[in-house]
Scaffold this motif. Structure first.
Motif, mmCIF file in Angstrom:
data_model
loop_
_atom_site.group_PDB
_atom_site.id
_atom_site.type_symbol
_atom_site.label_atom_id
_atom_site.label_comp_id
_atom_site.label_asym_id
_atom_site.label_seq_id
_atom_site.Cartn_x
_atom_site.Cartn_y
_atom_site.Cartn_z
ATOM 1 N N LYS A 1 -4.430 2.843 -25.043
ATOM 2 C CA LYS A 1 -3.014 2.538 -24.864
ATOM 3 C C LYS A 1 -2.615 1.294 -25.645
ATOM 4 C CE LYS A 1 -0.618 3.657 -21.413
ATOM 5 N NZ LYS A 1 -0.007 3.894 -20.080
ATOM 6 N N ALA A 2 -3.448 0.267 -25.589
ATOM 7 C CA ALA A 2 -3.139 -0.962 -26.318
ATOM 8 C C ALA A 2 -3.094 -0.709 -27.821
ATOM 9 C CB ALA A 2 -4.165 -2.039 -25.978
ATOM 10 N N ALA A 3 -4.040 0.078 -28.320
ATOM 11 C CA ALA A 3 -4.082 0.366 -29.755
ATOM 12 C C ALA A 3 -2.835 1.109 -30.214
ATOM 13 C CB ALA A 3 -5.333 1.176 -30.087
ATOM 14 N N ILE A 4 -2.324 1.984 -29.362
ATOM 15 C CA ILE A 4 -1.142 2.769 -29.745
ATOM 16 C C ILE A 4 0.137 1.963 -29.556
ATOM 17 C CG2 ILE A 4 0.262 4.773 -29.155
ATOM 18 C CD1 ILE A 4 -2.329 6.266 -28.475
ATOM 19 N N SER A 5 0.350 1.442 -28.347
ATOM 20 C CA SER A 5 1.649 0.840 -28.038
ATOM 21 C C SER A 5 1.821 -0.555 -28.614
ATOM 22 C CB SER A 5 1.870 0.820 -26.524
ATOM 23 O OG SER A 5 0.874 0.060 -25.874
ATOM 24 N N ASP A 6 0.732 -1.320 -28.699
ATOM 25 C CA ASP A 6 0.850 -2.711 -29.152
ATOM 26 C C ASP A 6 0.587 -2.903 -30.641
ATOM 27 O OD1 ASP A 6 1.407 -3.370 -26.570
ATOM 28 O OD2 ASP A 6 -0.574 -4.181 -26.097
ATOM 29 N N VAL A 7 -0.022 -1.908 -31.275
ATOM 30 C CA VAL A 7 -0.374 -2.063 -32.693
ATOM 31 C C VAL A 7 0.275 -0.961 -33.540
ATOM 32 C CG1 VAL A 7 -2.232 -2.250 -34.381
ATOM 33 C CG2 VAL A 7 -2.562 -3.175 -32.062
ATOM 34 N N ALA A 8 -0.120 0.282 -33.303
ATOM 35 C CA ALA A 8 0.307 1.370 -34.185
ATOM 36 C C ALA A 8 1.825 1.555 -34.187
ATOM 37 C CB ALA A 8 -0.382 2.667 -33.774
ATOM 38 N N LEU A 9 2.431 1.598 -33.011
ATOM 39 C CA LEU A 9 3.876 1.841 -32.962
ATOM 40 C C LEU A 9 4.683 0.634 -33.423
ATOM 41 C CD1 LEU A 9 4.095 3.992 -29.725
ATOM 42 C CD2 LEU A 9 4.654 4.719 -32.055
ATOM 43 N N VAL A 10 4.156 -0.549 -33.211
ATOM 44 C CA VAL A 10 4.801 -1.743 -33.772
ATOM 45 C C VAL A 10 4.784 -1.663 -35.291
ATOM 46 C CG1 VAL A 10 4.635 -4.251 -34.021
ATOM 47 C CG2 VAL A 10 4.314 -3.204 -31.778
ATOM 48 N N ASP A 11 3.663 -1.196 -35.843
ATOM 49 C CA ASP A 11 3.532 -1.058 -37.291
ATOM 50 C C ASP A 11 4.536 -0.040 -37.836
ATOM 51 O OD1 ASP A 11 2.238 -2.094 -39.481
ATOM 52 O OD2 ASP A 11 0.636 -0.593 -39.482
#
Length: 467
Positions: free
Chosen positions: A432-442
């Motif tokens: 969840k952290a990898a998706i919501s805090d990194v990938a989608l921010v990117d």
């Protein structure tokens, strides 16, 4: 809290712990020393109140125990659990003069979890507290590979697994039947929105009418966002973040990152795919900010009225009122979410390595009892996970003046009863952290191709799991 739970800001602190032993009774010098200790504790309490330190040690005037000694119990948390704000630590110490409570709060739940797992497994990290909070996204690790490091709390005073929502206590129960975590709050979903910004964009602003705009499907929420964008007030976005939207959509899905066997299936999960596609669509349509939730820029944008909506599990109301400040009071309101879901929530655990397991278990049981959960809800908006607290008049009749007197108790308690929780696996929090805090921010901020961002998530998780 709250899914990756809330990351409300506040200075990270590590409060000291340990046993404090008073001198043997009798004699002028020991009595004078005890008076000095009490005076110092009282001064510490005053200093704490004046500085409004939200995550440092909890100080209070101390009374002597009948046995002339005190013990210190340290509570390790992340974000804000509301115990200090609701006055629970001070209340417990007044009832138990032999106990001094300190709190060590870490701002970031991922950093907190890394330190906790290192401490539990003897790989370093910060010293373990007597009570350690565990976010729901990591509870499967606590009931799995870390279960032998945590005390079974079924025998703690007043603890009955049936006191909590059935799915809540089940999440903290091991395969062998041990209850290693006591439920604190839950994160049933709603949507917080700015009435004034909706009006300026030509949308309904009454909470019932707003709820009808997107009832039944999160894709309708994104459609409303497109309507908002067509007439949006300057310097505002429809919703605060693509990551927040992802978490909200996913919370309503029957399968998320892991299957019923605890196996990681996020790459093929229909729930993850739906949440990803909707969030990417919103981001690429300019409906979300490019900000990471709970970061300094996000806090500032919230204060400057930059968001028309924020997907709003119950604990988020405290975040909004804190960072939007007085200028937002009465402008925000709350409507039902498109679909029932739960984002966040946590548990209190007692590491077996602690020197005061019995006393720590008693404190954890008291902090999570229905009466105390209702007090926390009144102070911070963290919705109880204990059924008696959810049904109490204090919760059912609760309204929130900050949110235009929205009936928060009824809205969130009703949502909590309709949650159908998905299976939770050991790596859910990391994914969840990898998706919501990194990938989608990117994707939202940098315009990164969604396929490239997704592949980066897969690579990162594969490296973490060794698979």
């Amino acid at each position: 809290m709250s899914g990756t739970r809330r990351r409300t800001t506040g200075s990270p602190a590590a409060a000291g712990s340990g046993r404090r032993t008073a001198p043997s009774p009798g004699g002028a010098e020991p009595r004078r020393r005890r008076r000095l200790l009490r005076a110092a504790a009282a001064l510490g309490c005053v200093a704490l109140a004046l500085t409004a330190c939200s995550s440092g040690p909890v100080a209070a005037p101390q009374s002597e125990s009948p046995f002339g000694e005190t013990i210190t119990l340290k509570v390790g948390t992340f974000g804000s659990f509301g115990y200090r704000e609701a006055g629970l630590y001070a209340d417990y110490m007044a009832k138990h003069p032999e106990v001094v409570i300190t709190e060590a709060a870490t701002q970031d739940s991922e950093e907190y979890w890394a330190d906790l797992t290192a401490g539990l497994t003897g790989r370093g990290g910060k010293p373990l507290a007597d009570i350690q909070a565990v976010e729901v996204g990591y509870i499967s690790e606590a009931t799995g590979p870390l279960a032998d490091k945590l005390a079974d709390l079924q025998a703690a005073p007043g603890v009955h697994a049936s006191s909590w929502l059935p799915w809540k206590s089940a999440q903290a129960t091991t395969a062998s039947g041990a209850l290693v975590g006591l439920g604190t709050d839950t994160g049933p979903m709603a949507v917080c929105y700015r009435k004034d910004l909706f009006q300026k964009a030509g949308l309904p602003s009454d909470r019932e009418a707003v709820g009808r705009l997107w009832a039944g499907d999160w894709s309708k929420f994104v459609d409303v966002g497109r309507r908002y964008k067509a007439h949006a007030p300057a310097r505002t976005m429809f919703t605060d973040s693509a990551g927040g939207l992802f978490n909200a959509v996913l919370s309503s899905q029957p399968e998320q990152f892991s299957n019923a066997r605890g196996e990681l299936v996020y790459e093929d999960s229909p729930g993850v795919r739906k949440a990803w596609d909707l969030s990417v669509s919103a981001a690429r349509s300019g409906l979300t900010s490019g900000l990471k939730q709970f970061g300094p820029e996000w806090n500032e944008a919230l204060y400057l009225s930059g968001f028309a909506t924020i997907v709003c599990p119950s604990w988020m109301t405290g975040v909004i009122s804190k960072y939007a400040g007085d200028r937002g009071e009465g402008l925000w309101d709350i409507a039902p979410a498109p679909a029932a879901g739960n984002w966040g929530g946590a548990f209190l655990t007692v590491p077996k390595a602690g020197k005061h397991q019995r006393e720590a278990a008693a404190l954890a049981a008291w902090l999570t009892a229905p009466e105390q959960q209702a007090k926390v809800f009144a102070a911070t908006g963290n919705l109880p996970s204990a059924t008696a607290a959810l049904e109490s008049k204090a919760v059912q009749d609760a309204t929130n003046p900050y949110f235009n007197n929205a009936p928060t108790g009824r809205i969130y308690a009703d949502a909590a009863r309709t949650v159908l929780p998905a299976p939770i696996g050991r790596m859910d929090g990391a994914v969840k952290a990898a998706i919501s805090d990194v990938a989608l921010v990117d994707v939202a901020r940098n315009g990164t191709d969604p396929k490239k961002a997704w592949n980066a998530v897969v690579k990162q998780i594969t490296e973490k799991t060794g698979g």
